[in-house]
Write an enzyme that holds these catalytic residues in place. Structure first.
Site, PDB file in Angstrom:
ATOM      1  N   HIS A 155       0.844  -1.202   0.000  1.00  0.00           N
ATOM      2  CA  HIS A 155       0.000   0.000   0.000  1.00  0.00           C
ATOM      3  C   HIS A 155       0.881   1.256   0.000  1.00  0.00           C
ATOM      4  CE1 HIS A 155      -3.231  -2.823   1.135  1.00  0.00           C
ATOM      5  NE2 HIS A 155      -4.075  -1.874   0.758  1.00  0.00           N
ATOM      6  N   LYS A 159      -0.650   4.574   4.878  1.00  0.00           N
ATOM      7  CA  LYS A 159      -1.526   3.616   5.560  1.00  0.00           C
ATOM      8  C   LYS A 159      -0.973   3.291   6.941  1.00  0.00           C
ATOM      9  CE  LYS A 159      -3.900  -0.809   4.760  1.00  0.00           C
ATOM     10  NZ  LYS A 159      -5.260  -0.227   4.829  1.00  0.00           N
TER      11      LYS A 159
END
Lengths: 267, 267, 267, 267
Positions: A155, A159
């Site tokens: 990601h 995050k």
């Protein structure tokens, strides 16, 4: 064939505006209203960055559903209002398609009962990206044949949680069908802590965070002489839209609530 | 639980010797004989590079099956002898598991009938790599949701045909469920011929040939904002062995012929 | 052009027998002898699984180098004998190309001095896979532009240490040129320990262990809107051979010792 | 340290607005003006979707550079105006950093001379994504060791040309250093036309077009037992911005024109 009339709640948000663009691309859908904290009384087309629709913004779900002829409500808001919207829709015999997550068990139970009583279909799904749903469901099936599996999720580097929710959900589904085993060599050792990733039921989950990435996951099954990999890349939030369209097309034929897109896709 | 007695035909070949090593690793299997053009009368363990078995080599299937108590025959030979071996096995009430491909339709029909008559199970599969079977079957399912798909297959640079048989087979399975469409922009053009690969029913197949590679295939489905990829890597011919073991465990409970590992796995 | 006469030490080992097959493929190389614990006095071609060479096996390096006209010694043995072999070669004005690792600093220094004194080239390299060397050297260069980097290394599930030596070596090379920073969001947290992998100077290293895999590594650099990835796949120990041939072609023109294939490739 | 004053031409365009967001993130840069066909006289912050800057829009490059104190001009417009802008900048002793491509040879020559005469640096680059530049330059270096190479480029399905410009440029760079050879088995044959992709100097280029994809390229080198892969993923046009910042930091120290970011990065 008659068009499906759609109201979008959370229309000026990032996901909501994607839903408006999706509706614009489909001849069989018709936007009849929007519900949002902002832009009350304005036409969608009057707002910079939104598509050319005459439908107007309401700041109250009941007023909106009273005034417009809607078949389906797409709700892309927050758990707080999402439940209120879904309930109001069912009470107006309008079928909610809800991408908002975080409902309590009680709230889900209440909506399930209401949907059954009024025989008005509803779809609630934490993940509308059809590729992600396929990845998770196929992982569950593949685990029957390949007990050795590792998950690599990647990601963007803003995050916070690791592993991602999708990775843990995938591991849980695998756990249902996989012969439990602790993977890797019994005497393997980490010369630097954490190298082997997170241990979930003997499987390993690895979380990569890098700028440039969006949301990507690989589920790698290993067997003698072979690997089988399932990979989902979400490059853009638009990835939710084909799943929402898929749900709209089916919710109009349902008379009960379905939780999880997989039940519409795989059953 | 009683061991499954196994005879291996083609035991001194590359795939056959892998089967011997696989049998060595499984306590529930017992090698009772080998059939091959070479090594008649020798014990397996007397041949350099083969595992430590006392079972001996025969050069005639019938003599072998007359003399040993076999439950299952693994045949990894050639179409020419493979059919003869499978038939002999059925006539001895021994269940053939056949990795040899290239049987004629008539030969398959004859074996199917014989298997039914004698109520002796049989499994014939062009591909025993379970990951490859999963890739192909999941591709067929995914194509319902993603009509845009391209296949990239990569093999060592001694392979003659392009695309590979597996790639064409995968495309055929996708064709069964995919909404037919010609992919890519209608006005796209190749500035160098062939750039867009082979056109199969509007899908594209790309064949990479490089030294170092073994046998690899990716099936990439594209949708708005997302990609879903199925990937199979066969690093070594050992990749057939878990599928053969899977077939052995099931064929002993069958009383008819199954063509294609997918029918044992997915049904 | 005159052929390069080669002696292989450790010829009956897995890596040594690969070297014999490599020599067979190159017209400009000629095998003149082998040194090994086994097969003393036998011709290479008399040993099952080895190529068709008339060269014979010795069990003593000095006797071998006394009796044959060698230009280069390929040593693929163990640290214990590797040093003795390399030294004996230099004393016979034969250029050692050594894939054996684990020499002490003193041993390396002694060989370096001997090589200089006798003006006889030598190459010692922990990794002869040219793709791996390129990956590591390019990673060092790329790190100047991309301080955000994560390494994913994947190996068969019999490997004991995690992370792999190559991964740590790669991270060390990156550390030389990378602007030090701790990656990922400052408030990121692991809901399951280890998810974010091993922390090396703020970078993260992830170790995957699965059956079927051989030796694979990805170095992923992330920047706004882009990722740049270096990937090396070693499918088979044959991957060392082109590097060994590359070293042979250059060592004959050297009059000093080079440690690390990168210095022959990148300088 | 004094800030670098920057003017952005094409500021309201997709790439131009990215440049504004990039400038906002860097303390050492200061936006002093914008040049565009639209928004004449308006402050940047008055335009929805653009960052909070007081700098104003001009529709004439000379008027802008007369009125503001600029060190660098970022030009992200079209070939037609890009040349005029770059020339005007040089005449104002302002250093142009030009992402616009498609200049004629004569135009480039004129700018090169003007830059030398005025001893004012300039950078023109068809590709500012640093990862793409590294991929291409490393491919050129790797080709010395790996003559077997195939390129797979993947783009969204609205792209018209195949192969992409970057793929052809990469192949040209490889061609400079690669030992020419026709790859694949001499007797290989396509059972479906095009499977083996585009033939460029014996290498193969494969173009994948799928919805969801942005711009991705893999350069795969194959050798005995190994593969070495260079991969660039451009997920978003923001991928140009770190390269533009990199160029700004260096152009202020240059007194001549550099064509191609690689010359700033690799030399």
């Amino acid at each position: 064939m008659a068009k499906i009339n759609v109201v979008v709640a959370g229309a000026s948000g990032k996901m909501g505006s994607e839903a408006l663009r999706m509706i614009k691309k489909h001849q069989d859908l018709c936007l009849v209203g929007c519900v949002d904290l902002h832009h009350k009384g304005m036409k969608v087309k009057e707002i910079e960055g939104l598509p050319d629709f005459d439908a107007i913004f309401y700041d109250d779900i009941n007023q909106c559903l009273d005034e417009v002829e809607a078949d389906v409500l797409i709700d892309l808001t927050s758990p707080k209002v999402g439940f209120k919207h879904a309930k109001a829709a069912l009470l107006h015999d309008v079928r909610p398609v809800v991408g908002t997550t975080g409902f309590t068990a009680e709230e889900l139970e209440e909506l399930t009962q209401l949907s059954k009583e009024r025989e008005v279909g509803a779809v609630i799904a934490p993940n509308f990206a059809m590729g992600a749903v396929l990845m998770m469901q196929f992982a569950k099936q593949a685990a029957k044949y390949f007990p050795d599996v590792e998950i690599i999720e990647k990601h963007h580097d803003q995050k916070l949680d690791a592993p991602s929710g999708t990775a843990v959900k995938t591991a849980e589904l695998i756990q249902d069908t996989r012969k439990q085993k602790s993977q890797g060599h019994p005497d393997e050792h980490e010369t630097i802590d954490g190298a082997r990733g997170a241990d979930f039921d003997g499987m390993r989950i690895h979380s990569v965070r890098l700028p440039g990435l969006v949301a990507h996951q690989e589920v790698i099954f290993g067997g003698p002489g072979e690997n089988f990999t399932l990979k989902h890349d979400s490059f853009h939030r638009e990835s939710f839209m084909s799943g929402i369209k898929f749900a709209i097309d089916r919710v109009v034929k349902l008379d009960y609530l379905v939780y999880g897109l997989e039940h519409l896709m795989m059953d």
